[in-house]
Motif scaffolding. Structure first.
Motif, short mmCIF file in Angstrom:
data_model
loop_
_atom_site.label_atom_id
_atom_site.label_comp_id
_atom_site.label_asym_id
_atom_site.label_seq_id
_atom_site.Cartn_x
_atom_site.Cartn_y
_atom_site.Cartn_z
N ARG A 1 45.18 38.63 40.14
CA ARG A 1 46.54 38.96 40.60
C ARG A 1 47.58 38.47 39.60
O ARG A 1 48.55 39.17 39.30
CB ARG A 1 46.79 38.35 41.98
CG ARG A 1 46.01 39.01 43.11
CD ARG A 1 46.12 38.21 44.38
NE ARG A 1 45.56 36.87 44.23
CZ ARG A 1 45.51 35.97 45.20
NH1 ARG A 1 46.00 36.26 46.39
NH2 ARG A 1 44.98 34.77 45.00
N ASN A 2 47.36 37.28 39.08
CA ASN A 2 48.27 36.77 38.05
C ASN A 2 48.19 37.61 36.78
O ASN A 2 49.20 37.82 36.10
CB ASN A 2 47.94 35.31 37.73
CG ASN A 2 48.32 34.37 38.84
OD1 ASN A 2 49.12 34.71 39.71
ND2 ASN A 2 47.74 33.18 38.84
N ARG A 3 46.99 38.06 36.46
CA ARG A 3 46.82 38.88 35.25
C ARG A 3 47.61 40.17 35.38
O ARG A 3 48.23 40.63 34.42
CB ARG A 3 45.33 39.16 35.03
CG ARG A 3 45.03 39.84 33.70
CD ARG A 3 43.57 39.68 33.31
NE ARG A 3 42.65 40.17 34.34
CZ ARG A 3 41.86 39.40 35.07
NH1 ARG A 3 41.89 38.08 34.91
NH2 ARG A 3 41.06 39.91 35.98
N ALA A 4 47.60 40.77 36.57
CA ALA A 4 48.37 42.00 36.79
C ALA A 4 49.86 41.73 36.65
O ALA A 4 50.60 42.53 36.07
CB ALA A 4 48.05 42.56 38.17
N THR A 5 50.32 40.60 37.19
CA THR A 5 51.74 40.23 37.08
C THR A 5 52.14 40.04 35.62
O THR A 5 53.23 40.44 35.20
CB THR A 5 52.01 38.94 37.87
OG1 THR A 5 51.69 39.15 39.24
CG2 THR A 5 53.47 38.52 37.75
N ALA A 6 51.25 39.44 34.83
CA ALA A 6 51.57 39.10 33.44
C ALA A 6 51.68 40.32 32.54
O ALA A 6 52.27 40.24 31.46
CB ALA A 6 50.53 38.14 32.89
N THR A 7 51.13 41.47 32.96
CA THR A 7 51.18 42.65 32.09
C THR A 7 52.60 43.08 31.78
O THR A 7 52.87 43.63 30.71
CB THR A 7 50.42 43.84 32.72
OG1 THR A 7 50.98 44.14 34.00
CG2 THR A 7 48.94 43.52 32.87
N ARG A 8 53.53 42.82 32.70
CA ARG A 8 54.92 43.23 32.49
C ARG A 8 55.53 42.51 31.29
O ARG A 8 56.53 42.95 30.74
CB ARG A 8 55.75 42.96 33.74
CG ARG A 8 55.93 41.50 34.05
CD ARG A 8 56.65 41.29 35.38
NE ARG A 8 58.03 41.68 35.32
CZ ARG A 8 58.68 42.32 36.29
NH1 ARG A 8 58.03 42.68 37.38
NH2 ARG A 8 59.95 42.62 36.16
N PHE A 9 54.91 41.38 30.89
CA PHE A 9 55.45 40.60 29.78
C PHE A 9 54.75 40.91 28.45
O PHE A 9 55.01 40.25 27.45
CB PHE A 9 55.32 39.10 30.09
CG PHE A 9 56.08 38.65 31.31
CD1 PHE A 9 57.44 38.89 31.42
CD2 PHE A 9 55.43 38.01 32.35
CE1 PHE A 9 58.15 38.48 32.54
CE2 PHE A 9 56.13 37.58 33.47
CZ PHE A 9 57.49 37.82 33.57
N HIS A 10 53.85 41.89 28.43
CA HIS A 10 53.16 42.28 27.21
C HIS A 10 52.46 41.07 26.59
O HIS A 10 52.70 40.69 25.44
CB HIS A 10 54.15 42.90 26.20
CG HIS A 10 53.47 43.57 25.03
ND1 HIS A 10 52.79 44.74 25.14
CD2 HIS A 10 53.40 43.22 23.72
CE1 HIS A 10 52.31 45.09 23.95
NE2 HIS A 10 52.66 44.18 23.08
N VAL A 11 51.58 40.47 27.38
CA VAL A 11 50.85 39.29 26.92
C VAL A 11 49.60 39.75 26.17
O VAL A 11 48.63 40.22 26.77
CB VAL A 11 50.46 38.39 28.11
CG1 VAL A 11 49.67 37.18 27.62
CG2 VAL A 11 51.70 37.95 28.86
#
Length: 242
Positions: free
Chosen positions: A44-54
């Motif tokens: 779930r955190n990984r999905a959230t982090a995609t918006r930041f282009h990690v």
């Protein structure tokens, strides 16, 4: 808001950054901020982090109270860097929020003023807030009543924004839709669409296909912004056979 994106147990750099982030020194400096640790070992955190282009961890982000990204840093994330960025966020956040509010209000008051609309979306994209820019870009791009030049500019930016936030299929779909709807009559539409498809296939490790698409963008409108960007992207591709 201060956000650290890390993957616990993945590397010494990740674990060290988390240790700094959770230290008393950093917490004392950021008493007026919300501190968020995104451990991307959680899906779930990984999905959230995609918006930041990690693309790699750890990554440190500072956001204003209105969500404007003030800074984003990839490893090495040191205690001194965290302290510096927290101080910058405290000073710069209110000014960026005021600018964002002014641009948002202008865009809302004058929905037909595309200078105002693009001033807002450019501001968001410049600060890597692609998620927030996407709805406005989509509204402009998909409105048949808008002039082709306005739609093309918004549509290319929309497609690239989807690529940025790790939605490559949506990005390629938007690029193909741009070519299908406006490309027959407009060379810049073809160039912009092919440029995005080139970026999509380059990121997908398909350099041969990306090369064809960048060449198609150049052939469609060599003197356009998109043709020139395609030429630069083409030059940066690995040579065939390597």
């Amino acid at each position: 808001m201060i956000v650290l994106v890390a993957e616990l147990g993945q590397s010494r750099a990740d674990d060290t950054a988390v240790s700094f982030f959770e230290s008393k020194t950093v917490k004392d400096m950021s008493q007026d901020a919300v501190m968020v640790l995104l451990d991307i070992s959680d899906s779930r955190n990984r999905a959230t982090a995609t918006r930041f282009h990690v693309s790699e961890t750890p990554m440190l982000l500072c956001l204003s109270s209105r969500g404007v990204i003030i800074s984003r840093d990839q490893k090495p994330i040191t205690r001194n860097l965290m302290s510096k960025r927290i101080g910058e966020a405290t000073r710069q956040g209110p000014q960026l929020d005021a600018q964002f509010d002014a641009l948002s209000n202008a865009a809302r008051r004058e929905p037909g003023d595309f200078a105002a609309q693009f001033a807002l979306t450019d501001f968001l994209l410049d600060h890597h807030n692609a998620v927030e820019a996407i709805p406005a870009l989509a509204a402009i791009a998909h409105s048949e009543s808008n002039a082709p030049a306005v739609r093309i500019r918004a549509w290319v930016a929309l497609a690239r924004a989807h690529l940025w936030i790790a939605e490559p299929e949506k990005g390629s779909h938007e690029a193909e839709a741009l070519i299908a709807e406006l490309g027959a009559q407009n060379s810049e539409a073809r160039a912009g669409g092919q440029l995005v498809l080139g970026f999509y296939d380059s990121a997908s490790k398909r350099p041969a296909l990306a090369r064809q698409e960048f060449k198609a963008a150049i052939a469609a409108a060599p003197e356009s912004l998109y043709g020139k960007q395609a030429a630069q992207a083409l030059a940066n591709l690995p040579k065939a056979g390597k």
